[in-house]
Write a protein that holds these residues in place. Structure first.
Motif, PDB file in Angstrom:
ATOM      1  N   MET A   1       0.843  -1.176   0.000  1.00  0.00           N
ATOM      2  CA  MET A   1       0.000   0.000   0.000  1.00  0.00           C
ATOM      3  C   MET A   1       0.889   1.241   0.000  1.00  0.00           C
ATOM      4  O   MET A   1       1.873   1.305   0.712  1.00  0.00           O
ATOM      5  N   THR A   2       0.505   2.214  -0.801  1.00  0.00           N
ATOM      6  CA  THR A   2       1.276   3.447  -0.868  1.00  0.00           C
ATOM      7  C   THR A   2       0.610   4.534  -0.028  1.00  0.00           C
ATOM      8  O   THR A   2      -0.536   4.397   0.400  1.00  0.00           O
ATOM      9  N   ASP A   3       1.360   5.614   0.173  1.00  0.00           N
ATOM     10  CA  ASP A   3       0.814   6.734   0.932  1.00  0.00           C
ATOM     11  C   ASP A   3      -0.442   7.292   0.276  1.00  0.00           C
ATOM     12  O   ASP A   3      -1.392   7.662   0.957  1.00  0.00           O
ATOM     13  N   ILE A   4      -0.448   7.357  -1.066  1.00  0.00           N
ATOM     14  CA  ILE A   4      -1.625   7.908  -1.756  1.00  0.00           C
ATOM     15  C   ILE A   4      -2.854   7.030  -1.510  1.00  0.00           C
ATOM     16  O   ILE A   4      -3.960   7.547  -1.344  1.00  0.00           O
ATOM     17  N   HIS A   5      -2.662   5.715  -1.461  1.00  0.00           N
ATOM     18  CA  HIS A   5      -3.784   4.829  -1.165  1.00  0.00           C
ATOM     19  C   HIS A   5      -4.338   5.132   0.231  1.00  0.00           C
ATOM     20  O   HIS A   5      -5.553   5.196   0.423  1.00  0.00           O
ATOM     21  N   GLN A   6      -3.448   5.323   1.186  1.00  0.00           N
ATOM     22  CA  GLN A   6      -3.868   5.644   2.551  1.00  0.00           C
ATOM     23  C   GLN A   6      -4.607   6.981   2.588  1.00  0.00           C
ATOM     24  O   GLN A   6      -5.654   7.101   3.226  1.00  0.00           O
ATOM     25  N   GLU A   7      -4.071   7.979   1.887  1.00  0.00           N
ATOM     26  CA  GLU A   7      -4.717   9.297   1.848  1.00  0.00           C
ATOM     27  C   GLU A   7      -6.100   9.211   1.216  1.00  0.00           C
ATOM     28  O   GLU A   7      -7.060   9.801   1.718  1.00  0.00           O
ATOM     29  N   LEU A   8      -6.200   8.485   0.118  1.00  0.00           N
ATOM     30  CA  LEU A   8      -7.487   8.347  -0.564  1.00  0.00           C
ATOM     31  C   LEU A   8      -8.494   7.587   0.299  1.00  0.00           C
ATOM     32  O   LEU A   8      -9.674   7.950   0.348  1.00  0.00           O
ATOM     33  N   ALA A   9      -8.041   6.557   0.984  1.00  0.00           N
ATOM     34  CA  ALA A   9      -8.936   5.806   1.866  1.00  0.00           C
ATOM     35  C   ALA A   9      -9.433   6.697   2.998  1.00  0.00           C
ATOM     36  O   ALA A   9     -10.599   6.602   3.409  1.00  0.00           O
ATOM     37  N   THR A  10      -8.586   7.588   3.475  1.00  0.00           N
ATOM     38  CA  THR A  10      -8.998   8.540   4.499  1.00  0.00           C
ATOM     39  C   THR A  10     -10.059   9.481   3.944  1.00  0.00           C
ATOM     40  O   THR A  10     -11.051   9.785   4.624  1.00  0.00           O
ATOM     41  N   LEU A  11      -9.880   9.945   2.705  1.00  0.00           N
ATOM     42  CA  LEU A  11     -10.885  10.808   2.076  1.00  0.00           C
ATOM     43  C   LEU A  11     -12.210  10.066   1.908  1.00  0.00           C
ATOM     44  O   LEU A  11     -13.280  10.656   2.085  1.00  0.00           O
TER      45      LEU A  11
END
Length: 84
Positions: A1-11
């Motif tokens: 998992m990348t940081d962008i995936h984590q950020e998007l999941a948070t959104l």
């Protein structure tokens, strides 16, 4: 998992008013709608993505490509403005 995936999941979690957890958004491979993301949730998610990443999601775009966290990440890779 990348940081962008984590950020998007948070959104996604924020757009769903907490009805979908970050973990659930990351795990869903078919559709955020299956997790219960409503049409209003999709609107909030698109607005959040536009603000956060500086992209404009056009109404004519095929929004089914934005239906999972990996699809959102792929969309951003092709749509995000270049950074200097």
């Amino acid at each position: 998992m990348t940081d962008i995936h984590q950020e998007l999941a948070t959104l996604v979690a924020e757009a769903s008013d907490g009805q979908i957890s970050v973990a659930e958004a990351l795990a869903e491979s078919e559709s955020l709608g299956l997790l219960g993301l409503t049409s209003m949730g999709y609107v909030r998610l698109i607005q959040a993505v536009e603000r956060r990443y500086g992209v404009a999601v056009e109404v004519d775009d095929d929004l089914s490509t934005l239906d999972t966290v990996p699809a959102l990440a792929a969309y951003l890779r092709t749509s995000a403005p270049p950074t200097s």
